[in-house]
Design a protein around this motif. Sequence first.
Motif, short mmCIF file in Angstrom:
data_model
loop_
_atom_site.label_atom_id
_atom_site.label_comp_id
_atom_site.label_asym_id
_atom_site.label_seq_id
_atom_site.Cartn_x
_atom_site.Cartn_y
_atom_site.Cartn_z
N GLU A 60 11.07 -4.23 -4.04
CA GLU A 60 10.47 -4.09 -5.35
C GLU A 60 8.98 -4.41 -5.29
OE1 GLU A 60 11.90 -2.74 -7.77
OE2 GLU A 60 14.01 -2.80 -7.14
N GLU A 61 8.34 -4.34 -6.44
CA GLU A 61 6.89 -4.44 -6.51
C GLU A 61 6.36 -5.78 -6.01
OE1 GLU A 61 3.39 -3.91 -9.93
OE2 GLU A 61 5.45 -3.28 -10.30
N GLN A 62 6.97 -6.88 -6.43
CA GLN A 62 6.49 -8.20 -6.03
C GLN A 62 6.64 -8.42 -4.53
OE1 GLN A 62 8.28 -11.38 -8.24
NE2 GLN A 62 7.03 -12.98 -7.30
N GLN A 63 7.77 -8.01 -3.97
CA GLN A 63 7.98 -8.19 -2.54
C GLN A 63 7.04 -7.31 -1.73
OE1 GLN A 63 11.95 -7.37 -1.26
NE2 GLN A 63 11.67 -8.32 0.75
N LEU A 64 6.80 -6.08 -2.19
CA LEU A 64 5.87 -5.21 -1.49
C LEU A 64 4.46 -5.78 -1.50
CD1 LEU A 64 5.25 -2.54 -0.06
CD2 LEU A 64 4.97 -1.48 -2.31
N ALA A 65 4.04 -6.37 -2.63
CA ALA A 65 2.72 -7.00 -2.70
C ALA A 65 2.61 -8.13 -1.69
CB ALA A 65 2.46 -7.50 -4.12
N SER A 66 3.69 -8.89 -1.52
CA SER A 66 3.67 -9.99 -0.55
C SER A 66 3.51 -9.46 0.87
CB SER A 66 4.96 -10.80 -0.68
OG SER A 66 5.01 -11.82 0.31
N HIS A 67 4.23 -8.37 1.21
CA HIS A 67 4.11 -7.78 2.54
C HIS A 67 2.70 -7.27 2.79
CE1 HIS A 67 8.25 -8.45 2.99
NE2 HIS A 67 8.72 -7.33 2.44
N LEU A 68 2.12 -6.58 1.81
CA LEU A 68 0.78 -6.04 1.98
C LEU A 68 -0.25 -7.16 2.13
CD1 LEU A 68 0.82 -3.14 -0.65
CD2 LEU A 68 1.03 -2.94 1.82
N GLU A 69 -0.07 -8.23 1.37
CA GLU A 69 -1.02 -9.34 1.44
C GLU A 69 -0.99 -9.98 2.83
OE1 GLU A 69 -2.09 -13.50 -0.94
OE2 GLU A 69 -0.32 -12.31 -1.47
N GLU A 70 0.20 -10.20 3.38
CA GLU A 70 0.30 -10.80 4.71
C GLU A 70 -0.28 -9.87 5.77
OE1 GLU A 70 3.94 -12.76 5.81
OE2 GLU A 70 4.62 -12.76 3.72
N ALA A 71 -0.07 -8.57 5.60
CA ALA A 71 -0.60 -7.63 6.58
C ALA A 71 -2.12 -7.58 6.54
CB ALA A 71 -0.02 -6.23 6.33
N LEU A 72 -2.72 -7.59 5.34
CA LEU A 72 -4.17 -7.51 5.23
C LEU A 72 -4.85 -8.81 5.61
CD1 LEU A 72 -4.51 -5.43 1.92
CD2 LEU A 72 -4.74 -4.65 4.27
N ASP A 73 -4.15 -9.93 5.47
CA ASP A 73 -4.75 -11.20 5.88
C ASP A 73 -4.97 -11.24 7.39
OD1 ASP A 73 -4.89 -12.12 3.33
OD2 ASP A 73 -3.02 -13.27 3.41
N ALA A 74 -4.10 -10.58 8.16
CA ALA A 74 -4.21 -10.62 9.62
C ALA A 74 -4.78 -9.34 10.20
CB ALA A 74 -2.84 -10.90 10.24
N GLY A 75 -4.67 -8.22 9.50
CA GLY A 75 -5.10 -6.94 10.02
C GLY A 75 -6.44 -6.50 9.47
N PRO A 76 -6.93 -5.33 9.93
CA PRO A 76 -8.21 -4.79 9.44
C PRO A 76 -8.16 -4.53 7.94
CG PRO A 76 -7.44 -3.64 11.41
CD PRO A 76 -6.31 -4.49 10.96
N ARG A 77 -9.32 -4.69 7.31
CA ARG A 77 -9.40 -4.53 5.85
C ARG A 77 -10.03 -3.19 5.45
NH1 ARG A 77 -8.26 -9.01 3.02
NH2 ARG A 77 -9.62 -8.50 1.27
N ASN A 78 -10.18 -2.30 6.42
CA ASN A 78 -10.47 -0.91 6.12
C ASN A 78 -9.12 -0.20 6.01
OD1 ASN A 78 -13.35 -0.66 6.03
ND2 ASN A 78 -13.38 -1.03 8.23
N VAL A 79 -8.70 0.10 4.80
CA VAL A 79 -7.34 0.59 4.53
C VAL A 79 -7.38 2.08 4.25
CG1 VAL A 79 -5.30 0.38 3.07
CG2 VAL A 79 -6.64 -1.66 3.65
N LEU A 80 -6.52 2.81 4.96
CA LEU A 80 -6.32 4.24 4.72
C LEU A 80 -4.98 4.41 4.01
CD1 LEU A 80 -7.22 5.59 8.28
CD2 LEU A 80 -8.78 5.11 6.39
N LEU A 81 -5.00 4.91 2.79
CA LEU A 81 -3.77 5.12 2.03
C LEU A 81 -3.51 6.62 1.94
CD1 LEU A 81 -1.41 4.22 0.28
CD2 LEU A 81 -2.97 4.17 -1.69
N PHE A 82 -2.47 7.07 2.64
CA PHE A 82 -2.05 8.47 2.58
C PHE A 82 -0.96 8.55 1.51
CE2 PHE A 82 -3.50 7.75 6.94
CZ PHE A 82 -4.48 8.74 7.04
N LEU A 83 -1.31 9.11 0.37
CA LEU A 83 -0.42 9.13 -0.79
C LEU A 83 0.09 10.54 -1.00
CD1 LEU A 83 0.67 7.15 -2.89
CD2 LEU A 83 -1.21 7.78 -4.39
N GLN A 84 1.36 10.74 -0.73
CA GLN A 84 1.97 12.06 -0.88
C GLN A 84 2.60 12.18 -2.25
OE1 GLN A 84 3.56 13.93 2.74
NE2 GLN A 84 5.52 13.97 1.67
N ASP A 85 2.67 13.40 -2.74
CA ASP A 85 3.24 13.62 -4.07
C ASP A 85 4.72 13.24 -4.10
OD1 ASP A 85 3.31 14.66 -6.78
OD2 ASP A 85 4.44 16.32 -5.95
#
Length: 481
Positions: A60-85
Amino acid sequence: MATTGLLRFGHISASLAVFLGLLGALRSGHCDEQVPLILWTSEGTSLPRLSPPALGHIVEEQQLASHLEEALDAGPRNVLLFLQDKMSVEDFTLYGGAFGNKQDSVFPNLEGALMSSSSSLVLPAVSRTASNAVIGQLQDQLETSPLYLDGETLSQLRLNASSPALLVFRLPYGVVADLMSAKDVLSGNDEAIGQVLSTLKAQSVPYTAVYTALRPSREAASLAVEAGLGGGRSLLQSGRYRERERQRQIKGKAGLYGPVEFKEGEDTCILLWARNLTVGILRRGRWETHDLTPATFGKDVSPRLHGSSCDKSKSKLVLNYEKVLGHSSFKLTFALSQRHYKVSARRWFTLDAVELEYDGTRATFNGSRNVYAPAEFSYSCASVASFNAPLLVPRSPGDPANQWRVSFRDFQIQGFNVTGRTFSYASDCAAFFSPGIWMGLLTSLLLVLVLTYGLHMIMQLHTMDRFDDPKGPAIAVPQTE
């Protein structure tokens, strides 16, 4: 129950299609509200180890936000978002080689990126609400506004590894289903991903990439039928449920985002709404498309309308864009007019033309013979396009419009007699005598003719005035010469 999990890969030795194919084989229900999400980083960077959710859990939304936050804290902060319809796990299952030759996979660039990445995260089932909130979550965590780009404009941008950036690349799916098959669209999307990743690699900029969709595509059964694998079992109610949901969304489209409105002074005089606006151009024998919807509609979107005008007889709505299909300036113009017709004794308005203006060149589609409505009404149509039973046709054989295609889904426009900020009663483009109605009428007429002929034959029957008695003398019939 749907099976989801958060999986961390070190060096991927197997194909992504085979992995997601196994996940797709385990899934059996509730696929209508789930989309996959894939996250990976460039070479030389790694993500923290995250514990996967329990079996059958939908992220769900809250858990996904937690995963993204942990990933961005350790990974590069230049983010490419490929958003498909639209996208579902079954897209990878069918077109990634899981049920056939792996060499036929339509995701070579995506699989290559995952294999070269030091770590990757795959969420096979993310709730639709969570996937739609990805842009906002990334924007809040990076504290920067999203920048919508394509592969060509990215090459002109220079990124700095020390400052965060959120680059959004919109990838089509269903919006161009009339132009090419789903497999071709997915293959084109993979090529677009490969072009973006090659540009970042050439600039030696580390990045974190996210690939997801706004909504799920068709269910596994229909995808399997398209691939020639058989339909399998499905719930009888699922089709009716999806149709009711689609109708509910269409009726509640005002809740998705409001229409584009042009004001002359304090009064609104033109309204435009569409679920999707897409343009395409033919280059080197292949159609390239661009989705104009995100730059036209939305709560925080204010399209530039300079050049628009309206009066009692003519209205013109001009939508101004930048960097569309390689053109630095791009205009989409709707020209409308109204007049009094003596035959019907009332006023009607017509969509005279749809014009595409790019870098000094103008392509014009005529629509006056097909797109019209009473002047007091708005015009509504499920599909207004220049192909497949077109309502918009190029003005002349030599017009540049012959190299373009336009497609508007759930289209509604009103250029006269606008009251407030809402559309008037809609005059729909659907004809009253549809093919089904004509078939029913002709079949009924044939049955009536057969019944009439039968009654006529019955009424022509007459009894004999004399009968042959087998116990008495035979009836003598005199012969005359």
